[in-house]
Structure formats: structure tokens, C-alpha cells
Design a protein around this motif. Structure first.
Motif, PDB file in Angstrom:
ATOM      1  N   ALA A 182     117.886  95.117  -1.349  1.00 14.04           N
ATOM      2  CA  ALA A 182     118.319  96.263  -2.157  1.00 14.04           C
ATOM      3  C   ALA A 182     118.733  97.425  -1.262  1.00 14.04           C
ATOM      4  CB  ALA A 182     117.200  96.688  -3.105  1.00 14.04           C
ATOM      5  N   LEU A 183     117.943  97.709  -0.237  1.00 11.52           N
ATOM      6  CA  LEU A 183     118.270  98.805   0.677  1.00 11.52           C
ATOM      7  C   LEU A 183     119.575  98.534   1.411  1.00 11.52           C
ATOM      8  CD1 LEU A 183     114.726  99.533   2.173  1.00 11.52           C
ATOM      9  CD2 LEU A 183     115.957 100.887   0.474  1.00 11.52           C
ATOM     10  N   LEU A 184     119.771  97.304   1.856  1.00 11.54           N
ATOM     11  CA  LEU A 184     120.993  96.954   2.579  1.00 11.54           C
ATOM     12  C   LEU A 184     122.235  97.071   1.700  1.00 11.54           C
ATOM     13  CD1 LEU A 184     119.723  93.869   4.616  1.00 11.54           C
ATOM     14  CD2 LEU A 184     120.453  96.080   5.560  1.00 11.54           C
ATOM     15  N   ASN A 185     122.042  96.880   0.394  1.00  8.68           N
ATOM     16  CA  ASN A 185     123.158  96.934  -0.548  1.00  8.68           C
ATOM     17  C   ASN A 185     123.266  98.271  -1.285  1.00  8.68           C
ATOM     18  OD1 ASN A 185     124.359  94.188  -0.376  1.00  8.68           O
ATOM     19  ND2 ASN A 185     122.300  93.563  -0.936  1.00  8.68           N
ATOM     20  N   GLY A 186     122.426  99.219  -0.874  1.00 11.24           N
ATOM     21  CA  GLY A 186     122.482 100.542  -1.477  1.00 11.24           C
ATOM     22  C   GLY A 186     122.028 100.591  -2.916  1.00 11.24           C
ATOM     23  N   LYS A 187     121.142  99.672  -3.271  1.00 13.14           N
ATOM     24  CA  LYS A 187     120.651  99.609  -4.647  1.00 13.14           C
ATOM     25  C   LYS A 187     119.194 100.052  -4.732  1.00 13.14           C
ATOM     26  CE  LYS A 187     123.748  95.802  -5.946  1.00 13.14           C
ATOM     27  NZ  LYS A 187     123.827  94.408  -6.463  1.00 13.14           N
ATOM     28  N   ASP A 188     118.749 100.322  -5.944  1.00 17.66           N
ATOM     29  CA  ASP A 188     117.362 100.723  -6.160  1.00 17.66           C
ATOM     30  C   ASP A 188     116.454  99.494  -6.095  1.00 17.66           C
ATOM     31  OD1 ASP A 188     115.397 102.732  -6.798  1.00 17.66           O
ATOM     32  OD2 ASP A 188     115.213 101.785  -8.763  1.00 17.66           O
ATOM     33  N   ILE A 189     115.299  99.665  -5.491  1.00 16.30           N
ATOM     34  CA  ILE A 189     114.317  98.576  -5.424  1.00 16.30           C
ATOM     35  C   ILE A 189     113.622  98.474  -6.775  1.00 16.30           C
ATOM     36  CG2 ILE A 189     112.207  97.765  -4.302  1.00 16.30           C
ATOM     37  CD1 ILE A 189     113.106  99.355  -1.821  1.00 16.30           C
ATOM     38  N   LYS A 190     113.657  97.302  -7.373  1.00 13.54           N
ATOM     39  CA  LYS A 190     113.068  97.131  -8.703  1.00 13.54           C
ATOM     40  C   LYS A 190     111.546  97.149  -8.666  1.00 13.54           C
ATOM     41  CE  LYS A 190     116.988  94.598 -10.669  1.00 13.54           C
ATOM     42  NZ  LYS A 190     117.451  93.327 -11.292  1.00 13.54           N
ATOM     43  N   VAL A 191     110.957  96.415  -7.726  1.00 15.67           N
ATOM     44  CA  VAL A 191     109.490  96.383  -7.586  1.00 15.67           C
ATOM     45  C   VAL A 191     109.147  97.094  -6.285  1.00 15.67           C
ATOM     46  CG1 VAL A 191     107.431  94.939  -7.412  1.00 15.67           C
ATOM     47  CG2 VAL A 191     109.350  94.207  -8.849  1.00 15.67           C
ATOM     48  N   LYS A 192     108.610  98.292  -6.402  1.00 19.12           N
ATOM     49  CA  LYS A 192     108.369  99.123  -5.226  1.00 19.12           C
ATOM     50  C   LYS A 192     106.943  99.045  -4.699  1.00 19.12           C
ATOM     51  CE  LYS A 192     111.955 102.383  -6.608  1.00 19.12           C
ATOM     52  NZ  LYS A 192     112.296 103.786  -6.926  1.00 19.12           N
ATOM     53  N   GLU A 193     106.044  98.509  -5.495  1.00 20.18           N
ATOM     54  CA  GLU A 193     104.650  98.409  -5.044  1.00 20.18           C
ATOM     55  C   GLU A 193     103.962  97.242  -5.728  1.00 20.18           C
ATOM     56  OE1 GLU A 193     100.889 101.414  -4.155  1.00 20.18           O
ATOM     57  OE2 GLU A 193     102.717 102.157  -5.110  1.00 20.18           O
ATOM     58  N   THR A 194     103.225  96.465  -4.934  1.00 22.94           N
ATOM     59  CA  THR A 194     102.427  95.360  -5.454  1.00 22.94           C
ATOM     60  C   THR A 194     101.064  95.391  -4.790  1.00 22.94           C
ATOM     61  OG1 THR A 194     103.223  93.843  -3.740  1.00 22.94           O
ATOM     62  CG2 THR A 194     104.455  93.886  -5.825  1.00 22.94           C
ATOM     63  N   ARG A 195     100.172  94.555  -5.281  1.00 21.65           N
ATOM     64  CA  ARG A 195      98.825  94.503  -4.697  1.00 21.65           C
ATOM     65  C   ARG A 195      98.819  93.535  -3.520  1.00 21.65           C
ATOM     66  NH1 ARG A 195      93.846  91.669  -5.714  1.00 21.65           N
ATOM     67  NH2 ARG A 195      94.901  90.366  -7.260  1.00 21.65           N
ATOM     68  N   ALA A 196      98.433  94.046  -2.363  1.00 24.98           N
ATOM     69  CA  ALA A 196      98.346  93.187  -1.184  1.00 24.98           C
ATOM     70  C   ALA A 196      97.193  92.208  -1.340  1.00 24.98           C
ATOM     71  CB  ALA A 196      98.140  94.026   0.071  1.00 24.98           C
ATOM     72  N   ILE A 197      97.440  90.943  -1.015  1.00 21.57           N
ATOM     73  CA  ILE A 197      96.424  89.893  -1.087  1.00 21.57           C
ATOM     74  C   ILE A 197      96.060  89.488   0.324  1.00 21.57           C
ATOM     75  CG2 ILE A 197      95.908  87.576  -1.935  1.00 21.57           C
ATOM     76  CD1 ILE A 197      96.367  89.572  -4.166  1.00 21.57           C
ATOM     77  N   GLY A 198      94.791  89.596   0.686  1.00 23.54           N
ATOM     78  CA  GLY A 198      94.383  89.217   2.030  1.00 23.54           C
ATOM     79  C   GLY A 198      92.946  89.573   2.310  1.00 23.54           C
ATOM     80  N   CYS A 199      92.606  89.560   3.604  1.00 20.43           N
ATOM     81  CA  CYS A 199      91.253  89.898   4.047  1.00 20.43           C
ATOM     82  C   CYS A 199      91.150  91.407   4.258  1.00 20.43           C
ATOM     83  CB  CYS A 199      90.949  89.187   5.371  1.00 20.43           C
ATOM     84  SG  CYS A 199      91.129  87.397   5.308  1.00 20.43           S
ATOM     85  N   THR A 200      89.978  91.949   4.059  1.00 23.22           N
ATOM     86  CA  THR A 200      89.776  93.370   4.321  1.00 23.22           C
ATOM     87  C   THR A 200      89.849  93.631   5.812  1.00 23.22           C
ATOM     88  OG1 THR A 200      87.371  93.053   4.402  1.00 23.22           O
ATOM     89  CG2 THR A 200      88.322  93.705   2.292  1.00 23.22           C
ATOM     90  N   ILE A 201      90.346  94.794   6.170  1.00 19.64           N
ATOM     91  CA  ILE A 201      90.437  95.197   7.575  1.00 19.64           C
ATOM     92  C   ILE A 201      89.034  95.484   8.095  1.00 19.64           C
ATOM     93  CG2 ILE A 201      91.283  97.011   9.125  1.00 19.64           C
ATOM     94  CD1 ILE A 201      93.784  97.140   7.317  1.00 19.64           C
ATOM     95  N   LYS A 202      88.724  94.935   9.258  1.00 19.86           N
ATOM     96  CA  LYS A 202      87.378  95.034   9.833  1.00 19.86           C
ATOM     97  C   LYS A 202      87.266  96.261  10.731  1.00 19.86           C
ATOM     98  CE  LYS A 202      86.422  91.126   7.811  1.00 19.86           C
ATOM     99  NZ  LYS A 202      87.738  90.874   7.168  1.00 19.86           N
ATOM    100  N   VAL A 203      86.296  97.132  10.428  1.00 16.61           N
ATOM    101  CA  VAL A 203      86.127  98.381  11.158  1.00 16.61           C
ATOM    102  C   VAL A 203      84.898  98.326  12.054  1.00 16.61           C
ATOM    103  CG1 VAL A 203      87.284  99.706   9.405  1.00 16.61           C
ATOM    104  CG2 VAL A 203      84.811  99.464   9.287  1.00 16.61           C
TER     105      VAL A 203
END
Length: 203
Positions: A182-203
Motif C-alpha cells: 500500500a505504501l509503495l502504491n501510495g494507497k491507504d493501509i487497510k489493516v494498520k494494527e494487529t495483535r502480535a503473536i509470539g513469546c514475551t520479551i525476556k527482561v
């Protein structure tokens, strides 16, 4: 006595909240400007977004060696770089975990993994864990698509790579690809945010 016990509990909770403050993350929202960074790559060189003078944007990928979700996405991340780096949107991978907690994510392990998989993108260590909280990353993998503008690197997409971490062949929605296309074609991004699936970051 009850008052003393209550006071002790309050002090303990306050101390705990202070200790875990790094894990309480706000981070960027879509539309925010992402600050640059300078992080060590697996080749020992420091890498910043400003090094990419010809880039149109970036696919910032918080990932690691030890998370099965991150491992499952390695080939797809490599494919994203091969497809979009020539078009101006390179992948910049950042390992956010504390290597003292996860020795399998130390620099030597990162170097071995990159060599085994033939990574064609930078694989940086977030030494001191200062960058991932700025972004608001909570998982590995966690993706941020940035677009370079006259006012800085604007966050355009946040979340998952696609809608099926288990099976690349069963993916129906390629969130990152759709966003960059979408960015390369100058269009609006339809889905701008989703839930990341993965492991928690270890601190």
C-alpha cells in the motif's frame, strides 16, 4: 500489627512495580514518529536507520533465536527482506531479550543463527534493552512498518507478520506485505494494527 502488615504489603507492591517497570510498555502508536537508534550488528558494526539514505521505509522486526514463534517466522522474514529491500523497505531485525536470562540469544548465538539461516538483513542486539520499550514491542516477533517522511520515520503498521504462524502455506492475510505494498502504491493501509503473536520479551 495489621497496619504494619498492610504497610509492608504496600511497600512490597511498590518495589515490585518499580522492578518490573521496564515491562510496562506504552510505546508507539500508528502515526507516531520513531526515533533512530544505534545498535550493534552481528558483524560488530553499529547500525542506524539514518545509514539507509536511499530507503523509503523499514520493516522493523523484533525477533530472537529461542522463541518457537520467532523461529517459525524466520524464513518469512528473510523472504520479506528479499522482496522489499530492493524496493526501499529493508528488514531491520532487533533481538530484544536479555541474554543473561536467555543465553541462547547472546551475540555468539545470534551470529551462529544468522549464518545457519543465511540472513540477508541486519540482526542487531538491543543491548541494555532500551529500544524495544520505546517501540512498545512485547513479543517476538513483533513488527513495525515505518515510512520515511520529511518529518521522520512514521509508524504505519504494528503487529503480526500474517494471520497464521503455524503454516506459511495456510496464510490468508499477509499484513506486513499488504502494508508495504500500500505504501509503495501510495494507497491507504487497510489493516494498520494487529495483535502480535509470539513469546514475551525476556527482561
Amino acid at each position: 500489627m495489621k497496619t504494619l502488615k498492610l504497610l509492608s504489603v504496600v511497600v512490597f507492591v511498590f518495589a515490585l512495580s518499580s522492578f518490573t517497570s521496564k515491562t510496562i510498555i506504552n510505546g508507539y502508536n500508528v502515526g507516531d514518529k520513531a526515533t533512530d537508534f544505534s545498535l550493534e550488528n552481528i558483524d560488530g558494526k553499529m547500525v542506524s536507520l539514518s545509514d539507509y539514505t536511499e530507503a523509503k521505509g523499514f520493516i522493523i522486526t523484533f525477533t530472537c533465536n529461542t522463541c518457537p514463534y520467532a523461529v517459525a517466522y524466520e524464513d518469512r522474514i528473510e523472504a520479506l527482506n528479499k522482496k522489499y529491500a530492493p524496493k526501499g523497505f529493508p528488514v531491520i531485525a532487533i533481538m530484544p531479550n536479555n541474554p543473561e536470562v536467555k543465553p541462547g540469544d547472546n551475540m555468539e548465538a545470534m551470529q551462529r543463527r544468522a549464518k545457519e539461516k543465511g540472513f540477508t538483513f541486519p540482526y542487531l542486539m538491543d543491548k541494555g534493552q532500551e529500544i524495544y520499550p520505546q517501540y512498545g514491542a512485547t513479543k517476538t516477533p513483533h513488527i513495525y512498518v515505518l515510512e520515511k517522511t520529511t518529518n521522520g520515520n512514521e509508524v504505519k503498521y504494528i503487529g503480526a507478520i500474517d494471520d497464521n504462524y503455524k503454516n506459511a502455506d495456510a496464510v490468508k492475510e499477509k499484513y506486513v506485505e499488504n502494508a508495504v505494498d500500500a505504501l509503495l502504491n501510495g494507497k491507504d493501509i487497510k489493516v494498520k494494527e494487529t495483535r502480535a503473536i509470539g513469546c514475551t520479551i525476556k527482561v
